[in-house]
Design a protein around this motif. Structure first.
Motif, PDB file in Angstrom:
ATOM      1  N   LEU A 123       0.858  -1.191   0.000  1.00 46.04           N
ATOM      2  CA  LEU A 123       0.000   0.000   0.000  1.00 46.04           C
ATOM      3  C   LEU A 123       0.886   1.229   0.000  1.00 46.04           C
ATOM      4  N   ASN A 125       0.942   5.270   0.383  1.00 45.41           N
ATOM      5  CA  ASN A 125       0.151   6.405   0.875  1.00 45.41           C
ATOM      6  C   ASN A 125       0.855   7.708   0.543  1.00 45.41           C
ATOM      7  N   TYR A 127       0.821  11.735   1.598  1.00 49.32           N
ATOM      8  CA  TYR A 127       0.352  12.799   2.474  1.00 49.32           C
ATOM      9  C   TYR A 127       0.826  14.130   1.907  1.00 49.32           C
ATOM     10  N   HIS A 136      -6.323   3.820  14.013  1.00 44.38           N
ATOM     11  CA  HIS A 136      -6.998   2.627  13.485  1.00 44.38           C
ATOM     12  C   HIS A 136      -6.132   1.397  13.750  1.00 44.38           C
ATOM     13  N   ASP A 138      -4.827  -2.254  11.694  1.00 45.54           N
ATOM     14  CA  ASP A 138      -4.747  -2.918  10.384  1.00 45.54           C
ATOM     15  C   ASP A 138      -5.202  -4.360  10.605  1.00 45.54           C
ATOM     16  N   SER A 150       7.029  -0.712   6.981  1.00 46.74           N
ATOM     17  CA  SER A 150       6.671   0.538   6.316  1.00 46.74           C
ATOM     18  C   SER A 150       7.898   1.417   6.131  1.00 46.74           C
ATOM     19  N   PHE A 159       4.084  10.126  13.904  1.00 46.17           N
ATOM     20  CA  PHE A 159       3.362   8.857  13.963  1.00 46.17           C
ATOM     21  C   PHE A 159       2.814   8.676  15.369  1.00 46.17           C
ATOM     22  N   TRP A 161       1.712   5.908  17.970  1.00 47.79           N
ATOM     23  CA  TRP A 161       1.833   4.472  18.263  1.00 47.79           C
ATOM     24  C   TRP A 161       1.020   4.177  19.519  1.00 47.79           C
ATOM     25  N   MET A 181       9.884   1.203   9.544  1.00 50.76           N
ATOM     26  CA  MET A 181       9.296   0.595  10.747  1.00 50.76           C
ATOM     27  C   MET A 181       8.938  -0.848  10.443  1.00 50.76           C
ATOM     28  N   TRP A 183       6.874  -4.111  12.417  1.00 53.40           N
ATOM     29  CA  TRP A 183       6.150  -4.553  13.604  1.00 53.40           C
ATOM     30  C   TRP A 183       5.379  -5.824  13.285  1.00 53.40           C
ATOM     31  N   HIS A 192      -2.925   2.820  15.698  1.00 53.56           N
ATOM     32  CA  HIS A 192      -1.883   3.743  15.243  1.00 53.56           C
ATOM     33  C   HIS A 192      -2.491   4.754  14.286  1.00 53.56           C
ATOM     34  N   ARG A 209       4.774  13.667   1.723  1.00 59.50           N
ATOM     35  CA  ARG A 209       5.350  12.465   2.344  1.00 59.50           C
ATOM     36  C   ARG A 209       4.742  11.258   1.660  1.00 59.50           C
ATOM     37  N   ASN A 211       4.549   7.120   2.079  1.00 60.65           N
ATOM     38  CA  ASN A 211       4.822   5.975   2.947  1.00 60.65           C
ATOM     39  C   ASN A 211       4.332   4.735   2.222  1.00 60.65           C
ATOM     40  N   ARG A 215       2.983  -5.949   3.226  1.00 60.36           N
ATOM     41  CA  ARG A 215       2.286  -6.909   4.100  1.00 60.36           C
ATOM     42  C   ARG A 215       2.082  -8.226   3.385  1.00 60.36           C
TER      43      ARG A 215
HETATM   44  C1  MD3 Z   1       0.585  -0.787  13.134  1.00 60.83           C
HETATM   45  N1  MD3 Z   1       0.063   3.961   7.502  1.00 60.83           N
HETATM   46  O1  MD3 Z   1      -1.332   2.399   5.817  1.00 60.83           O
HETATM   47  S1  MD3 Z   1       2.912   3.301   8.808  1.00 60.83           S
HETATM   48  C2  MD3 Z   1      -1.568   2.271   7.036  1.00 60.83           C
HETATM   49  O2  MD3 Z   1       2.519   6.402   7.778  1.00 60.83           O
HETATM   50  C3  MD3 Z   1      -0.854   3.140   7.991  1.00 60.83           C
HETATM   51  O3  MD3 Z   1       1.097   5.954   6.226  1.00 60.83           O
HETATM   52  C4  MD3 Z   1       0.769   4.920   8.298  1.00 60.83           C
HETATM   53  O4  MD3 Z   1      -1.114   3.080   9.147  1.00 60.83           O
HETATM   54  C5  MD3 Z   1       1.539   5.814   7.371  1.00 60.83           C
HETATM   55  O5  MD3 Z   1      -2.346   1.431   7.507  1.00 60.83           O
HETATM   56  C6  MD3 Z   1       1.648   4.358   9.355  1.00 60.83           C
HETATM   57  C7  MD3 Z   1       2.231   1.877   9.408  1.00 60.83           C
HETATM   58  C8  MD3 Z   1       2.418   1.412  10.806  1.00 60.83           C
HETATM   59  C9  MD3 Z   1       3.558   1.637  11.540  1.00 60.83           C
HETATM   60  C10 MD3 Z   1       3.697   1.080  12.802  1.00 60.83           C
HETATM   61  C11 MD3 Z   1       2.699   0.284  13.359  1.00 60.83           C
HETATM   62  C12 MD3 Z   1       1.433   0.618  11.341  1.00 60.83           C
HETATM   63  C13 MD3 Z   1       1.566   0.046  12.610  1.00 60.83           C
HETATM   64  C14 MD3 Z   1       2.830  -0.298  14.637  1.00 60.83           C
HETATM   65  C15 MD3 Z   1       1.836  -1.115  15.135  1.00 60.83           C
HETATM   66  C16 MD3 Z   1       0.713  -1.353  14.397  1.00 60.83           C
END
Ligand code: MD3
Ligand code: FE
Length: 218
Positions: A123, A125, A127, A136, A138, A150, A159, A161, A181, A183, A192, A209, A211, A215
């Motif tokens: 995915l 993204n 920004y 939310h 995932d 990510s 971010f 957390w 990152m 996790w 997050h 930005r 990202n 997955r």
């Molecule tokens: C989940 N994206 O696409 S990175 C997403 O920066 C999302 O675009 C964000 O959340 C972004 O679903 C955050 C993803 C991320 C990082 C750390 C986590 C998700 C996480 C730690 C725990 C659970």
């Protein structure tokens, strides 16, 4: 003398790996050596499947624009969140997951203790200033035993957390150009989000930005 210079260089760098939780890691600058390989791959993905803003099941248009590559891509519309093997915009399969993006994610996962990461979804993204992602989880992926990786490029973001409950107060973690990152495991379902992006212009990425998150979805 050489040793002194090395010691000084080390002291000038912040710690490279930050551990946020039992199975959550921030690998600072881990993607920097690969940026020149990643950018043309991203450009090709976005030429085939351009960024678009999607609608949530609740009827809100997301401030973050997204695209996908790999066998499966995450989508949302009024009917719900899901992974799909087609770009709903074109009806065609998503672009293939490019090699440098895939290799980087597998290396980062291994660095964080997750061997055998085999992503089938990525995915992407985007920004722009003001765009944010609300808190939310995932949870549309099938196999929670695989980690998520990510990669942050461009403007810095804050971010959030969080914990296992939406009401848990989140920790703020700045994510910078080149940070990765990883996790999984006990941290896989943490809440997050991302605070609204501040105005700015990144020397490489411009006023945005990007990202991308790899997955195992299917
Ligand atoms: C989940 N994206 O696409 S990175 C997403 O920066 C999302 O675009 C964000 O959340 C972004 O679903 C955050 C993803 C991320 C990082 C750390 C986590 C998700 C996480 C730690 C725990 C659970
Ligand atoms: Fe998320």
């Amino acid at each position: 003398m050489k040793q002194d210079l090395l010691a000084e260089a080390d002291a000038a760098q912040p710690p490279r790996t930050e551990q946020l939780g039992a199975q959550t890691f921030v690998l600072r600058g881990f993607a920097l050596p690969q940026v020149d390989a990643l950018l043309p791959e991203l450009r090709a993905v976005l030429a085939a499947s351009p960024f678009r803003r999607m609608v949530t099941p609740g009827g809100f248009t997301m401030s973050v624009a997204l695209s996908n590559c790999g066998a499966l891509g995450w989508t949302t519309d009024l009917a719900g969140y899901r992974y799909s093997d087609r770009d709903p915009h074109s009806g065609a399969p998503w672009p293939m997951l490019p090699e440098a993006m895939r290799t980087l994610a597998i290396a980062a996962a291994a660095e964080a203790g997750f061997a055998d990461f085999d992503p089938d979804a990525c995915l992407v993204n985007r920004y722009v200033p003001g765009a944010k992602m609300s808190l939310h989880q995932d949870r549309n992926e099938r196999d929670y035993s695989q980690p998520v990786v990510s990669v942050s490029l461009g403007l810095p973001a804050m971010f959030l957390w969080g914990g296992q409950q939406r009401s848990d107060r989140p920790q703020r973690v700045p994510l910078l150009h080149g940070d990765v990152m990883v996790w999984g495991g006990v941290d896989r379902l943490r809440f997050h989000g991302v605070l609204a992006l501040k105005e700015g212009r990144h020397p490489v990425m411009g006023p945005q930005r990007i990202n991308f998150t790899l997955r195992r979805a299917g």
